[in-house]
Scaffold this motif. Structure first.
Motif, PDB file in Angstrom:
ATOM      1  N   HIS A 130      -4.707  15.035   7.016  1.00  9.42           N
ATOM      2  CA  HIS A 130      -4.474  15.695   8.292  1.00  9.42           C
ATOM      3  C   HIS A 130      -3.336  15.016   9.061  1.00  9.42           C
ATOM      4  O   HIS A 130      -2.407  15.664   9.543  1.00  9.42           O
ATOM      5  N   TYR A 131      -3.411  13.690   9.167  1.00  7.22           N
ATOM      6  CA  TYR A 131      -2.403  12.993   9.968  1.00  7.22           C
ATOM      7  C   TYR A 131      -1.048  12.917   9.271  1.00  7.22           C
ATOM      8  O   TYR A 131      -0.011  12.895   9.937  1.00  7.22           O
ATOM      9  N   LEU A 132      -1.051  12.887   7.940  1.00  4.21           N
ATOM     10  CA  LEU A 132       0.237  12.932   7.234  1.00  4.21           C
ATOM     11  C   LEU A 132       0.891  14.287   7.436  1.00  4.21           C
ATOM     12  O   LEU A 132       2.106  14.408   7.560  1.00  4.21           O
ATOM     13  N   GLU A 133       0.073  15.304   7.485  1.00  6.62           N
ATOM     14  CA  GLU A 133       0.560  16.658   7.746  1.00  6.62           C
ATOM     15  C   GLU A 133       1.195  16.725   9.146  1.00  6.62           C
ATOM     16  O   GLU A 133       2.298  17.243   9.330  1.00  6.62           O
ATOM     17  N   ILE A 134       0.485  16.149  10.116  1.00  9.96           N
ATOM     18  CA  ILE A 134       0.983  16.145  11.496  1.00  9.96           C
ATOM     19  C   ILE A 134       2.359  15.493  11.603  1.00  9.96           C
ATOM     20  O   ILE A 134       3.241  15.971  12.305  1.00  9.96           O
ATOM     21  N   VAL A 135       2.553  14.371  10.878  1.00 12.58           N
ATOM     22  CA  VAL A 135       3.849  13.702  10.968  1.00 12.58           C
ATOM     23  C   VAL A 135       4.830  14.226   9.915  1.00 12.58           C
ATOM     24  O   VAL A 135       5.930  13.706   9.763  1.00 12.58           O
ATOM     25  N   GLY A 136       4.399  15.248   9.184  1.00 14.66           N
ATOM     26  CA  GLY A 136       5.304  15.907   8.234  1.00 14.66           C
ATOM     27  C   GLY A 136       5.635  15.085   7.010  1.00 14.66           C
ATOM     28  O   GLY A 136       6.740  15.172   6.478  1.00 14.66           O
ATOM     29  N   LEU A 137       4.684  14.267   6.551  1.00 13.76           N
ATOM     30  CA  LEU A 137       4.973  13.426   5.389  1.00 13.76           C
ATOM     31  C   LEU A 137       3.949  13.604   4.270  1.00 13.76           C
ATOM     32  O   LEU A 137       3.739  12.692   3.479  1.00 13.76           O
ATOM     33  N   SER A 138       3.352  14.784   4.204  1.00 16.19           N
ATOM     34  CA  SER A 138       2.354  15.031   3.149  1.00 16.19           C
ATOM     35  C   SER A 138       2.952  14.801   1.774  1.00 16.19           C
ATOM     36  O   SER A 138       2.280  14.316   0.861  1.00 16.19           O
ATOM     37  N   GLY A 139       4.240  15.113   1.625  1.00 18.58           N
ATOM     38  CA  GLY A 139       4.889  14.989   0.313  1.00 18.58           C
ATOM     39  C   GLY A 139       5.102  13.551  -0.123  1.00 18.58           C
ATOM     40  O   GLY A 139       5.340  13.285  -1.300  1.00 18.58           O
ATOM     41  N   SER A 140       5.030  12.616   0.812  1.00 14.68           N
ATOM     42  CA  SER A 140       5.302  11.214   0.472  1.00 14.68           C
ATOM     43  C   SER A 140       4.031  10.378   0.383  1.00 14.68           C
ATOM     44  O   SER A 140       4.102   9.154   0.380  1.00 14.68           O
ATOM     45  N   ALA A 141       2.880  11.034   0.289  1.00 16.97           N
ATOM     46  CA  ALA A 141       1.599  10.310   0.341  1.00 16.97           C
ATOM     47  C   ALA A 141       1.517   9.176  -0.666  1.00 16.97           C
ATOM     48  O   ALA A 141       0.975   8.119  -0.367  1.00 16.97           O
ATOM     49  N   ASN A 142       2.085   9.383  -1.852  1.00 16.71           N
ATOM     50  CA  ASN A 142       1.933   8.358  -2.886  1.00 16.71           C
ATOM     51  C   ASN A 142       3.117   7.416  -2.994  1.00 16.71           C
ATOM     52  O   ASN A 142       3.154   6.567  -3.882  1.00 16.71           O
ATOM     53  N   ALA A 143       4.098   7.562  -2.110  1.00 19.06           N
ATOM     54  CA  ALA A 143       5.267   6.691  -2.165  1.00 19.06           C
ATOM     55  C   ALA A 143       4.927   5.329  -1.575  1.00 19.06           C
ATOM     56  O   ALA A 143       3.992   5.198  -0.778  1.00 19.06           O
ATOM     57  N   TYR A 144       5.684   4.310  -1.978  1.00 18.22           N
ATOM     58  CA  TYR A 144       5.567   3.005  -1.341  1.00 18.22           C
ATOM     59  C   TYR A 144       6.559   2.934  -0.178  1.00 18.22           C
ATOM     60  O   TYR A 144       7.601   3.587  -0.220  1.00 18.22           O
ATOM     61  N   PRO A 145       6.237   2.139   0.858  1.00 14.06           N
ATOM     62  CA  PRO A 145       7.127   2.061   2.021  1.00 14.06           C
ATOM     63  C   PRO A 145       8.585   1.801   1.673  1.00 14.06           C
ATOM     64  O   PRO A 145       9.474   2.303   2.342  1.00 14.06           O
ATOM     65  N   LYS A 146       8.843   1.001   0.629  1.00 16.54           N
ATOM     66  CA  LYS A 146      10.251   0.663   0.348  1.00 16.54           C
ATOM     67  C   LYS A 146      11.066   1.888  -0.063  1.00 16.54           C
ATOM     68  O   LYS A 146      12.290   1.843  -0.049  1.00 16.54           O
ATOM     69  N   GLU A 147      10.386   2.972  -0.415  1.00 15.08           N
ATOM     70  CA  GLU A 147      11.102   4.184  -0.799  1.00 15.08           C
ATOM     71  C   GLU A 147      11.425   5.072   0.413  1.00 15.08           C
ATOM     72  O   GLU A 147      12.058   6.108   0.258  1.00 15.08           O
ATOM     73  N   LEU A 148      10.926   4.698   1.587  1.00 16.76           N
ATOM     74  CA  LEU A 148      11.102   5.557   2.761  1.00 16.76           C
ATOM     75  C   LEU A 148      12.258   5.084   3.639  1.00 16.76           C
ATOM     76  O   LEU A 148      12.611   3.913   3.645  1.00 16.76           O
ATOM     77  N   LEU A 171       0.845  -1.198   0.000  1.00 12.67           N
ATOM     78  CA  LEU A 171       0.000   0.000   0.000  1.00 12.67           C
ATOM     79  C   LEU A 171       0.882   1.252   0.000  1.00 12.67           C
ATOM     80  O   LEU A 171       1.944   1.264   0.626  1.00 12.67           O
ATOM     81  N   SER A 172       0.409   2.278  -0.688  1.00  8.84           N
ATOM     82  CA  SER A 172       1.112   3.551  -0.631  1.00  8.84           C
ATOM     83  C   SER A 172       1.006   4.108   0.787  1.00  8.84           C
ATOM     84  O   SER A 172       0.225   3.622   1.595  1.00  8.84           O
ATOM     85  N   VAL A 173       1.815   5.136   1.067  1.00  9.81           N
ATOM     86  CA  VAL A 173       1.792   5.748   2.395  1.00  9.81           C
ATOM     87  C   VAL A 173       0.366   6.170   2.765  1.00  9.81           C
ATOM     88  O   VAL A 173      -0.136   5.856   3.848  1.00  9.81           O
ATOM     89  N   ALA A 174      -0.314   6.847   1.829  1.00 14.95           N
ATOM     90  CA  ALA A 174      -1.680   7.318   2.114  1.00 14.95           C
ATOM     91  C   ALA A 174      -2.617   6.141   2.399  1.00 14.95           C
ATOM     92  O   ALA A 174      -3.432   6.192   3.325  1.00 14.95           O
ATOM     93  N   ASN A 175      -2.476   5.067   1.606  1.00  6.76           N
ATOM     94  CA  ASN A 175      -3.367   3.922   1.817  1.00  6.76           C
ATOM     95  C   ASN A 175      -3.034   3.153   3.087  1.00  6.76           C
ATOM     96  O   ASN A 175      -3.908   2.522   3.685  1.00  6.76           O
ATOM     97  N   ASN A 176      -1.761   3.194   3.477  1.00 11.94           N
ATOM     98  CA  ASN A 176      -1.407   2.615   4.774  1.00 11.94           C
ATOM     99  C   ASN A 176      -2.141   3.346   5.888  1.00 11.94           C
ATOM    100  O   ASN A 176      -2.727   2.724   6.772  1.00 11.94           O
ATOM    101  N   VAL A 177      -2.105   4.677   5.812  1.00  5.08           N
ATOM    102  CA  VAL A 177      -2.759   5.474   6.864  1.00  5.08           C
ATOM    103  C   VAL A 177      -4.273   5.251   6.821  1.00  5.08           C
ATOM    104  O   VAL A 177      -4.946   5.270   7.848  1.00  5.08           O
ATOM    105  N   ALA A 178      -4.797   5.000   5.625  1.00  5.56           N
ATOM    106  CA  ALA A 178      -6.249   4.849   5.473  1.00  5.56           C
ATOM    107  C   ALA A 178      -6.735   3.444   5.827  1.00  5.56           C
ATOM    108  O   ALA A 178      -7.951   3.203   5.875  1.00  5.56           O
ATOM    109  N   PHE A 179      -5.799   2.519   6.104  1.00  8.57           N
ATOM    110  CA  PHE A 179      -6.165   1.105   6.289  1.00  8.57           C
ATOM    111  C   PHE A 179      -7.303   0.912   7.301  1.00  8.57           C
ATOM    112  O   PHE A 179      -8.316   0.280   6.998  1.00  8.57           O
ATOM    113  N   GLY A 180      -7.125   1.502   8.487  1.00  8.40           N
ATOM    114  CA  GLY A 180      -8.152   1.337   9.517  1.00  8.40           C
ATOM    115  C   GLY A 180      -9.451   2.057   9.182  1.00  8.40           C
ATOM    116  O   GLY A 180     -10.533   1.611   9.537  1.00  8.40           O
ATOM    117  N   LEU A 181      -9.313   3.189   8.468  1.00  7.61           N
ATOM    118  CA  LEU A 181     -10.501   3.978   8.124  1.00  7.61           C
ATOM    119  C   LEU A 181     -11.360   3.222   7.118  1.00  7.61           C
ATOM    120  O   LEU A 181     -12.587   3.264   7.160  1.00  7.61           O
TER     121      LEU A 181
END
Lengths: 207, 264
Positions: B133-151, B107-117
């Motif tokens: 909102h929560y990606l903003e809080i953790v300062g990762l709005s720019g990586s929303a579409n990245a896959y975990p292996k890129e982080l 899952l992309s970063v955004a979809n990881n965060v959305a998993f529970g939702l």
């Protein structure tokens, strides 16, 4: 020999048999493997049989399969099917078992039910291994194809190899073997491509 | 007719005050030749908005205890209560952040965060806003579409924290979340997580073997020993607002010294 129309017929006939046996083995092997890997009860029920059956010499069953399924296409597909289905199941079951516990547990703490975990975690997590397993086992399918065509076939690459032997046409036999290798390489490449296109997030464990 | 009300009422009042209560948990593992007592009658209460850490030597049963609190392992005896109500298994009310394999790699970063939702069947538009909102809080709005292996490792943990928070759990359980990171990234994340807690004031129970980290982040540190018992409870009287430099102050070092001695 390339201009010979028979060769094309052989290639198509053999490829069709391999594809049929391979697809049936995938249709049966993948769900059985996932079930064995996921549910302890399924592993207890099927695991012993499937793992034992893997050691069963399919070559020894060829005469029996011909008695039971005749000399038509069905017997050839069955030989390929039985040759690889047990490998599919065990390799995929192992892949499911290798999913880290944390990955499953984190899903539970996000509110997932067991069903959610199966559909949204176990299935996507094993998808790369499923593709890798299929990619490894299609090579096996070609092995069993030749075996199935040694006996009671009217066409196919394996059949042509046996016939060439009879007339001491070693060059022709070698050429057929080479064709099988080329088809194998092409399918391998196709699998690699599908993997990269469909699973950009994963890394293949097969080189 | 006598009612049982008077005897149960004070107890209920006492328990509803705690957000998370670990009540008399015992865990015995029977797998090896002789049964091993991993957690020995541990009780603790976490008040709303409290941040507490459990420290202890490796193998002291602290991870087992946290898994029991999350409902992932069944306790031999004892209860876990959230807002005074016993919880039988895992649930979205107790979010968890692990040390390893924290994100779903497909899952992309955004979809990881959305998993529970998604599991909650939250409407798409709301999901999107919550994730942003929560990606903003953790300062990762720019990586929303990245896959975990890129982080990087630190970014992955921040996504894992965002994913747990986006689900809005009652309690956040963390199992050595910064344990696999290099020391610089670790300090950055400690400071980041302290700020995050200041903003959200979520109730947190965290496991760590890093005494400094425990003191820096929490209001209370629980010390477990090798026998699976809760040995000491240390209330941390440092100011609410904490900076990394505070780790060098005499008060901080006094806490550190005391806890390290308890662990010996």
């Amino acid at each position: 020999m390339l201009s010979d129309g028979d060769l094309m017929v052989d290639i198509i006939a053999s490829s069709a048999r391999v594809m049929a046996g391979f697809i049936f083995a995938a249709i049966v092997g993948i769900p059985v493997g996932i079930a064995m890997g996921t549910f302890y009860s399924m592993d207890s029920l099927l695991g012993g049989f499937v793992r034992t059956a893997r050691y069963m010499p399919i070559a020894a069953f060829v005469p029996l399969i011909i008695i039971w399924a005749g000399i038509d296409e069905a017997s050839k597909v069955l030989i390929i099917f039985f040759g690889i289905v047990f490998y599919n199941a065990t390799m995929i079951a192992d892949a499911v078992k290798f999913i880290p516990n944390e990955t499953l547990n984190v899903a539970y703490t996000l509110g997932a039910t067991r069903r959610d975990v199966l559909a949204r975690v176990i299935l996507p997590a094993t998808l790369p291994n499923i593709l890798d397993t299929l990619r490894v086992n299609i090579a096996g399918a070609w092995n069993f194809l030749v075996l199935s065509e040694l006996i009671a076939a009217q066409n196919g690459l394996g059949f042509t190899i046996v016939r060439s032997q009879r007339y001491l046409q070693t060059d022709k036999a070698m050429f057929c073997i080479l064709i099988i290798c080329v088809i194998g390489l092409l399918t391998d490449f196709a699998f690699k491509l599908v993997f990269q296109l469909c699973l950009p997030w994963a890394e293949s464990k097969v080189s | 007719m006598q009612t049982t009300f008077p005897t149960t009422l004070p107890q209920r009042i006492a328990t509803t005050a705690a957000k998370l209560e670990i009540r008399n948990i015992v865990k015995v593992f029977n797998s090896s030749k002789q049964p091993k007592l991993a957690v020995d009658h541990v009780s603790l209460e976490l008040a709303p908005n409290e941040f507490s850490c459990i420290v202890g030597p490796s193998g002291c049963g602290k991870s087992t205890l946290l898994s029991i609190a999350a409902g992932l392992i069944k306790a031999t005896s004892g209860q876990i209560l959230v807002d005074g109500i016993p919880v039988p298994g895992p649930g979205a009310d107790r979010g968890m952040v692990f040390q390893h394999y924290t994100l779903f790699p497909w899952l992309s970063v955004a979809n990881n965060v959305a998993f529970g939702l998604k599991l909650k069947k939250m409407p798409k538009a709301e999901q999107k806003a919550q994730v942003a909102h929560y990606l903003e809080i953790v300062g990762l709005s720019g990586s929303a579409n990245a896959y975990p292996k890129e982080l990087s490792g630190g970014m992955k943990q921040r996504v894992a924290i965002a994913r747990a928070l986006a689900n809005e759990p009652e309690v956040l359980l963390m199992d050595e979340p910064f344990g696999a990171l290099d020391s610089q990234t670790k300090e950055q994340l400690q400071s980041f997580f302290h700020d995050l807690w200041e903003k959200t004031h979520i109730t947190v129970l965290m496991i760590t073997h890093d005494v400094e980290e425990a003191i820096f982040l929490s209001q209370r540190v629980y010390v477990m020993d090798r026998s699976g018992k809760m040995r000491e409870t240390v209330d941390i009287g440092l100011p609410q607002r904490r900076e990394l430099d505070m780790k060098l102050t005499p008060e901080f070092l006094a806490y550190k010294k005391a806890i390290i001695h308890m662990l010996r």
